[in-house]
Design a protein around this motif. Structure first.
Motif, PDB file in Angstrom:
ATOM      1  N   PRO A 161     114.070 -20.117 102.107  1.00  0.00           N
ATOM      2  CA  PRO A 161     114.085 -21.582 102.033  1.00  0.00           C
ATOM      3  C   PRO A 161     115.489 -22.161 102.264  1.00  0.00           C
ATOM      4  N   ASP A 162     115.538 -23.405 102.724  1.00  0.00           N
ATOM      5  CA  ASP A 162     116.825 -24.125 102.813  1.00  0.00           C
ATOM      6  C   ASP A 162     117.083 -24.910 101.539  1.00  0.00           C
ATOM      7  N   ILE A 163     115.983 -25.190 100.852  1.00  0.00           N
ATOM      8  CA  ILE A 163     116.049 -26.042  99.661  1.00  0.00           C
ATOM      9  C   ILE A 163     115.265 -25.349  98.556  1.00  0.00           C
ATOM     10  N   MET A 164     115.839 -25.338  97.335  1.00  0.00           N
ATOM     11  CA  MET A 164     115.096 -24.790  96.195  1.00  0.00           C
ATOM     12  C   MET A 164     114.884 -25.882  95.151  1.00  0.00           C
ATOM     13  N   LEU A 165     113.660 -25.948  94.650  1.00  0.00           N
ATOM     14  CA  LEU A 165     113.323 -26.865  93.573  1.00  0.00           C
ATOM     15  C   LEU A 165     113.047 -26.032  92.322  1.00  0.00           C
ATOM     16  N   PHE A 166     113.634 -26.436  91.219  1.00  0.00           N
ATOM     17  CA  PHE A 166     113.396 -25.740  89.948  1.00  0.00           C
ATOM     18  C   PHE A 166     112.889 -26.749  88.937  1.00  0.00           C
ATOM     19  N   ASP A 167     111.753 -26.449  88.336  1.00  0.00           N
ATOM     20  CA  ASP A 167     111.219 -27.361  87.316  1.00  0.00           C
ATOM     21  C   ASP A 167     111.282 -26.688  85.950  1.00  0.00           C
ATOM     22  N   GLU A 168     112.291 -27.008  85.193  1.00  0.00           N
ATOM     23  CA  GLU A 168     112.528 -26.420  83.874  1.00  0.00           C
ATOM     24  C   GLU A 168     112.390 -24.898  83.899  1.00  0.00           C
ATOM     25  N   PRO A 169     113.215 -24.239  84.716  1.00  0.00           N
ATOM     26  CA  PRO A 169     113.031 -22.805  84.921  1.00  0.00           C
ATOM     27  C   PRO A 169     113.307 -21.960  83.689  1.00  0.00           C
ATOM     28  N   THR A 170     113.969 -22.536  82.687  1.00  0.00           N
ATOM     29  CA  THR A 170     114.274 -21.717  81.502  1.00  0.00           C
ATOM     30  C   THR A 170     113.579 -22.206  80.240  1.00  0.00           C
ATOM     31  N   SER A 171     112.709 -23.205  80.380  1.00  0.00           N
ATOM     32  CA  SER A 171     112.115 -23.797  79.169  1.00  0.00           C
ATOM     33  C   SER A 171     111.155 -22.870  78.441  1.00  0.00           C
ATOM     34  N   ALA A 172     110.610 -21.867  79.157  1.00  0.00           N
ATOM     35  CA  ALA A 172     109.662 -20.965  78.497  1.00  0.00           C
ATOM     36  C   ALA A 172     110.342 -19.679  78.014  1.00  0.00           C
ATOM     37  N   LEU A 173     111.679 -19.651  78.109  1.00  0.00           N
ATOM     38  CA  LEU A 173     112.375 -18.387  77.834  1.00  0.00           C
ATOM     39  C   LEU A 173     112.998 -18.343  76.448  1.00  0.00           C
ATOM     40  N   ASP A 174     113.117 -17.118  75.930  1.00  0.00           N
ATOM     41  CA  ASP A 174     113.845 -16.937  74.688  1.00  0.00           C
ATOM     42  C   ASP A 174     115.334 -17.146  74.984  1.00  0.00           C
ATOM     43  N   PRO A 175     116.094 -17.522  73.948  1.00  0.00           N
ATOM     44  CA  PRO A 175     117.494 -17.915  74.178  1.00  0.00           C
ATOM     45  C   PRO A 175     118.325 -16.862  74.914  1.00  0.00           C
ATOM     46  N   GLU A 176     118.063 -15.575  74.649  1.00  0.00           N
ATOM     47  CA  GLU A 176     118.885 -14.541  75.307  1.00  0.00           C
ATOM     48  C   GLU A 176     118.637 -14.481  76.812  1.00  0.00           C
ATOM     49  N   SER A 177     117.435 -14.903  77.226  1.00  0.00           N
ATOM     50  CA  SER A 177     117.111 -14.800  78.655  1.00  0.00           C
ATOM     51  C   SER A 177     117.587 -16.006  79.452  1.00  0.00           C
ATOM     52  N   ILE A 178     117.871 -17.088  78.750  1.00  0.00           N
ATOM     53  CA  ILE A 178     118.159 -18.335  79.470  1.00  0.00           C
ATOM     54  C   ILE A 178     119.371 -18.175  80.379  1.00  0.00           C
ATOM     55  N   SER A 179     120.445 -17.587  79.826  1.00  0.00           N
ATOM     56  CA  SER A 179     121.683 -17.554  80.626  1.00  0.00           C
ATOM     57  C   SER A 179     121.552 -16.626  81.823  1.00  0.00           C
TER      58      SER A 179
END
Ligand code: ADP
Ligand code: MG
Length: 248
Positions: A161-179
């Motif tokens: 892709p030339d463009i990426m859209l992310f819709d809350e990509p970390t909202s379902a993750l545990d805190p350690e996985s977010i970063s």
């Protein structure tokens, strides 16, 4: 900005769900290579706005241009635009019965008719980029949420892709996985990917975004560079929102 420097342009875009006016006169021009973070309270229209870009939602009036292609809601425009635009969601939506590698090769093989061996080489490159090449043969249920999301990002990248859209990509993750997921997204941005990312991760927004778009009640209330947005938000609604997310 010349036409070729524009990745996405919303012009007076309006979207209704039935009688409900979800997007009101959205005007925004995203330059090639620009990283936009979209934030705002729940229900403000963030998802709806970015979903219009690849026609997961249709709009009723105004105009939307993506990579020089006018999104006129025709099949042809939708097909062409989706060829340029990748998307990652809060829920990773990997196919549970396919390995990480097979999730990544599926669309290149069946949609772009890439030979399997070649698709696998490309998939391994992108899995390495998201630091998941060591897990290529695992199935989604053998991976943590952060790992699954990184595979989902690799899967999108395999379609070039030339463009990426992310819709809350970390909202379902545990805190350690977010970063680990945010780091991958930041790397993509550093490599010049055009991105629109809806997120509540304000640390990430401040570090990575070229501009912050703040939405409320279906409108873009404020567009600002991160420094001004975080230190000196111009609107009362932005200030309130920032207080809430920072105190959260
Ligand atoms: P956000 O992503 O900022 O939380 P959304 O774009 O998902 O907001 O939604 C904006 C508004 O549109 C909300 O009020 C939501 O209830 C409404 N909405 C979203 N999707 C639909 C739908 N498919 N049908 C009806 N209303 C919807
Ligand atoms: Mg949303």
């Amino acid at each position: 900005m010349s036409k070729s420097e524009i990745a996405i342009r919303f012009e007076n875009l309006n979207k209704k769900y039935g009688e409900f006016h979800a997007l009101k006169d959205i005007n925004l021009t995203v330059a090639r290579g620009e990283k936009i973070v979209v934030c705002g309270p729940s229900g403000s229209g963030k998802s709806t706005m970015i979903r219009c870009v690849n026609h997961l939602e249709a709009y009723q009036s105004g105009a939307l241009t993506v990579d020089g292609i006018r999104m006129d809601n025709s099949k042809e425009a939708v097909r062409k635009i989706r060829d340029h635009v990748g998307m990652c969601f809060q829920q990773f939506n990997l196919f549970p019965h396919l390995s990480a590698l097979d999730n990544c090769t599926l669309s290149p093989i069946y949609t772009h008719k890439v030979p399997r061996a070649e698709a696998e080489v490309i998939a391994m490159e992108y899995l390495a980029k998201v630091r998941m090449d060591g897990h290529a043969h695992k199935f989604p249920n053998q991976l943590s949420g952060g790992q699954q999301q990184r595979v989902a990002i690799a899967r999108s990248l395999c379609m070039k892709p030339d463009i990426m859209l992310f819709d809350e990509p970390t909202s379902a993750l545990d805190p350690e996985s977010i970063s680990e997921v945010l780091d991958v997204i930041a790397d993509l941005g550093n490599e010049g990917m055009t991105m629109m990312c809806v997120t509540h991760e304000m640390g990430f927004a401040r570090k990575v975004a070229d501009r912050i778009v703040f939405m409320d009640a279906g409108q873009i209330v404020e567009v600002a560079d991160p420094e001004s947005f975080f230190t000196n938000p111009r609107h009362e609604r932005s200030r309130k929102f920032l207080q809430q997310v920072i105190n959260h």
